[in-house]
Design an enzyme around this catalytic site. Sequence first.
Site, mmCIF file in Angstrom:
data_model
loop_
_atom_site.group_PDB
_atom_site.id
_atom_site.type_symbol
_atom_site.label_atom_id
_atom_site.label_comp_id
_atom_site.label_asym_id
_atom_site.label_seq_id
_atom_site.Cartn_x
_atom_site.Cartn_y
_atom_site.Cartn_z
ATOM 1 C CG ASP A 33 -1.817 1.234 1.335
ATOM 2 O OD1 ASP A 33 -2.955 1.115 0.830
ATOM 3 O OD2 ASP A 33 -1.236 2.186 1.855
ATOM 4 C CG HIS B 190 -5.147 9.544 0.550
ATOM 5 N ND1 HIS B 190 -3.747 9.727 0.385
ATOM 6 C CD2 HIS B 190 -4.988 9.089 1.925
ATOM 7 C CE1 HIS B 190 -3.357 8.991 1.361
ATOM 8 N NE2 HIS B 190 -3.874 8.688 2.475
#
Length: 276
Positions: free
Chosen positions: A48, A111
């Site tokens: 990630d 995000h």
Amino acid sequence: MTKHITDCTILNNGVTMPWLGFGTYRAKGKEVQQAVETALEVGYRSIDTASVYGNEEEVGQAIASSGIARNELFVTTKLWNEDQGFDSTLRAFEASQKALGLNVIDLYLIHWPGRDQYKETWRAFERLYSEGSVRAIGVSNFEIHHLREIINEFGTVPAVNQVELHPGLIQQELQDFCGEQGIQLEAWSPIMRGKLNNESTLKGLAQKYGKTPAQIILRWDIQNQIVTIPKSVTPERIRENADIFDFELTPDELRSIDALDSDKRTGPHPDQLFWD
């Protein structure tokens, strides 16, 4: 029982994603490259990152040098706040592709929701998905009302919602909603940045199983069907975080960890983080 580091959940579009991933938040340069290389050697297959981390290039270099077949890896990156909007999202995605050295990203996330652009951003995400540039699209730090707006307006359900989640912030209502909608919940800051290491319940369970409090938390995540992405740049800790597949917490033990919830965040609340 999840028994191996490569065991996967199946996302709502049929794509498989490992339950345990490797986080790279705030790690940069040679340090993050070496950490990712170590993680891949240990057996992690999910990595990630995010454009704002400033480490996509090093992550990509570690992946390229690993010799691991691309179809065995699951790579996530995220669109930063300032790049939201339809055209700017497409440009930012191309930049992430180039930095990572990958033609296809496994999971692309918004995000943070921000104030009012995430719908146009999601429209661009759907374009990328339809073109095959990403295998799955999702969000990060989205509250229930954000998710409902996406689902109601577009008719598509995000594959993943990556949020701050740990025993001090279990977000049960959000867990329930995501479960009902078929959205895979993923935990960032799963061990609350070490702030739970001295908690007596976790210490007691750690002693019982011969593990650390962090390992107990990561096992709690997986048994609650939550994907988790601990981050470390220390080889010993990277290995330790992966050593959670040889024991299983009981239902009562899971509930005792749930009871530690204090609605305490280490990061901002999504409804309070905006930008101009």
